[in-house]
Design a protein around this motif. Sequence first.
Motif, PDB file in Angstrom:
ATOM      1  N   UNK A   7     -68.655 -10.229 -36.620  1.00 63.09           N
ATOM      2  CA  UNK A   7     -68.725 -11.733 -35.588  1.00 63.09           C
ATOM      3  C   UNK A   7     -70.653 -11.704 -35.968  1.00 63.09           C
ATOM      4  N   UNK A   8     -71.387 -10.547 -35.946  1.00 64.14           N
ATOM      5  CA  UNK A   8     -72.964 -10.834 -36.026  1.00 64.14           C
ATOM      6  C   UNK A   8     -73.282 -10.823 -36.635  1.00 64.14           C
ATOM      7  N   UNK A   9     -72.950  -9.402 -37.979  1.00 66.44           N
ATOM      8  CA  UNK A   9     -73.754  -9.736 -39.125  1.00 66.44           C
ATOM      9  C   UNK A   9     -73.224  -9.793 -40.490  1.00 66.44           C
ATOM     10  N   UNK A  10     -71.608 -10.177 -39.756  1.00 67.18           N
ATOM     11  CA  UNK A  10     -70.833  -9.379 -41.562  1.00 67.18           C
ATOM     12  C   UNK A  10     -70.038 -10.489 -42.101  1.00 67.18           C
ATOM     13  N   UNK A  11     -70.608 -11.973 -42.655  1.00 70.19           N
ATOM     14  CA  UNK A  11     -70.185 -12.764 -42.876  1.00 70.19           C
ATOM     15  C   UNK A  11     -70.444 -12.803 -44.146  1.00 70.19           C
ATOM     16  N   UNK A  12     -69.710 -13.619 -45.174  1.00 71.13           N
ATOM     17  CA  UNK A  12     -70.728 -13.769 -46.854  1.00 71.13           C
ATOM     18  C   UNK A  12     -71.426 -14.206 -46.874  1.00 71.13           C
ATOM     19  N   UNK A  14     -78.885   1.022 -44.367  1.00 64.42           N
ATOM     20  CA  UNK A  14     -77.134   1.442 -43.625  1.00 64.42           C
ATOM     21  C   UNK A  14     -78.190   0.022 -42.517  1.00 64.42           C
ATOM     22  N   UNK A  15     -76.131  -0.338 -42.793  1.00 62.75           N
ATOM     23  CA  UNK A  15     -75.975  -1.369 -42.777  1.00 62.75           C
ATOM     24  C   UNK A  15     -74.629  -1.695 -41.604  1.00 62.75           C
ATOM     25  N   UNK A  16     -75.009  -2.014 -39.924  1.00 62.65           N
ATOM     26  CA  UNK A  16     -73.834  -1.551 -39.300  1.00 62.65           C
ATOM     27  C   UNK A  16     -73.283  -2.691 -39.225  1.00 62.65           C
ATOM     28  N   UNK A  17     -71.198  -2.885 -39.470  1.00 60.76           N
ATOM     29  CA  UNK A  17     -70.752  -3.436 -39.680  1.00 60.76           C
ATOM     30  C   UNK A  17     -70.088  -4.011 -38.492  1.00 60.76           C
ATOM     31  N   UNK A  18     -70.268  -5.101 -37.821  1.00 59.49           N
ATOM     32  CA  UNK A  18     -70.520  -5.776 -36.103  1.00 59.49           C
ATOM     33  C   UNK A  18     -69.994  -7.242 -36.924  1.00 59.49           C
TER      34      UNK A  18
END
Length: 404
Positions: free
Chosen positions: A313-318, A307-311
């Motif tokens: 600017x925190x953990x969602x970069x390429x 499970x990967x929560x999309x936040x």
Amino acid sequence: MSASTQGIHVRPRVRHDPADNELPRHDRCRPGTPFDPANLIGKTRQQLRAILLEFGTDAKKVDMRVAQIWQWVYQKGFRDFNGMTNLARDYRHALAAHFALQIPVLSHKRISVDGTRKYLFRLADGNEVETVYIPDQGRGTLCISSQVGCSLNCSFCLTGTQKRVRNLTSSEIVGQILAARDDLGEWPLPGRQPLPVPRLLSNIVLMGMGEPLYNFDNVRDAMKVAMDCEGLSLSRRRITLSTAGVVPMIHRAGEDIGCRLAISLHATTDEIRDQLVPINRKWNLQTLFAALHDYPRLSNADRITFEYVMLAGVNDSEADAKRLVKLIRGLPCKINLIPFNHWSGSGYRRSPPERIHAFAGILMNSGYAAPIRTPRGEDIMAACGQLKSDSVRLPRKRRAAVSH
Ligand code: SAH
């Protein structure tokens, strides 16, 4: 049959696993919760067998009695011994006089525009937990809680703002399923068997309040009842246990429970995961992934879900997506991308849809399934990470007073 059974002292067997010593003191496998020997809901076959033998049930008939009681309770939804007509009248009356079939009480229900139902259940000691039912095409998932509150303090999770109060008993965990079935009216009518397919409640996810692997014994016992074909009869592949990464218990979860495993990953570096999922400071990514490679049930049919929560600017970069591909290499798995569900005061924002799709694209191009979870029940605060009850941990003296 004798009913000379006042004072039955059947205690849950407590296993002391060496790995247990690594857990925080209050979360080690021990009863630690109000275990009511007289409430037969949620007792495993072996426990119920022992209770009935001690009650004076004929040893030659005890397995049949266990099966009969289980069928009434878990397959027909009965909670009154007197209605169990294939048991002798005296035996029924004796059972009713000595035992209970008690489940949490529904104290509040909200239904979302999308059909999701959020239940607030009151437990025997007055504490409360939330449970969510999510209907879908051809299936329905019940998201159940394993603890009152949570000790993990994940920074983006609303439940994490509520302190852990206590572990739920096996009875309270199974009871959430029975209570949801009551609300859905999903019990066979007398004389009409079995339940129509697809079932309204077909899947279970241990993704409500609490960390299931910090309440291992009770969760295991409850899932045994859920998976048994004379119990709730849910296949192990329809049950998913989600953990933030209690590494010492992961192997045992595979061996002793055997349901599907989900890992709340949420970050690809220790630096970020330490912030989002603080348990990472105790068991970091390397330790977690070593345990996953060693997981006894790994196969394509039993893929791990991340499970990967999309936040934003925190953990969602390429770069995060590419690091994620490297991290999971070699593990049969899929990644559920969860758009962050907002709660006031969280300080986080959901990643924009185009970012989430770009992230999913990188995973899919590397050969991984990466579904984006549609938020459900947001209007009633029933979506992932939006559960919280008002229960608080009382000071020790008051706790003792309440439990007596
Ligand atoms: N303690 C276990 C069980 C809880 S599962 C675990 O951490 O896995 C609840 C899931 O919802 C977890 O993956 C959690 O990280 C996620 N979640 C928590 N808060 C959220 C939020 N605000 N938005 C989206 N997902 C969230």
